[in-house]
Design a protein around this motif. Structure first.
Motif: not given
Length: 139
Positions: A24-30, A43-61, A63-64
């Motif tokens: 969980v701590a490692a995922l929190a850093v992610y 702004r990494p060239p390999f990751l768009a904001g929308r994809a990062a947002g979707l991944t943030h939401r999924a990994s947050g779920d 973590i919960v």
């Protein structure tokens, strides 16, 4: 319930809780890295904001779900050590702040300006709980 948990974990419940808390701590850093991309701070060239947002939401779920499993194991285990006060208070505070963050994300969109503060509070509490868990395990 304690006997069931001990049987499922082959008597290694504490070790499993430490490992899951570390995950969980490692995922929190992610999560911090991902939200930095979403807000445009990184702004990494390999990751768009929308994809990062979707991944943030999924990994947050994810973590919960892990937090719920760990919390259920902690509550049902029934053994409280002498120095577990900070750990217990931080766990309850995490539950409250996380619930509020989920409410804001899912239903109370008008309070969206609170998300960065709530996210930092969740991260800080997770780190505090991880430190308390690992410290008690190693001592």
């Amino acid at each position: 319930m304690e006997d069931v948990l001990q049987r499922w974990t082959n008597g290694n419940l504490t070790e499993i809780k430490v490992v899951l808390t570390s995950v969980v701590a490692a995922l929190a850093v992610y999560q911090l890295v991902l939200i930095s991309v979403v807000y445009g701070k990184v702004r990494p060239p390999f990751l768009a904001g929308r994809a990062a947002g979707l991944t943030h939401r999924a990994s947050g779920d994810a973590i919960v779900v892990l937090i719920l499993l760990i919390g259920a194991a902690c509550l049902s285990y029934g053994e409280v050590e002498d120095d577990a006060g900070l750990h217990a208070v931080a766990g309850w505070a995490l539950a409250v702040v996380l619930a509020l963050k989920i409410v804001v994300v899912r239903w109370w969109h008008a309070a969206g300006r609170l998300l960065p503060v709530l996210g930092i509070a969740v991260f800080s509490l997770l780190v505090l709980i991880w430190v308390a868990t690992v410290r008690s395990f190693l001592s």
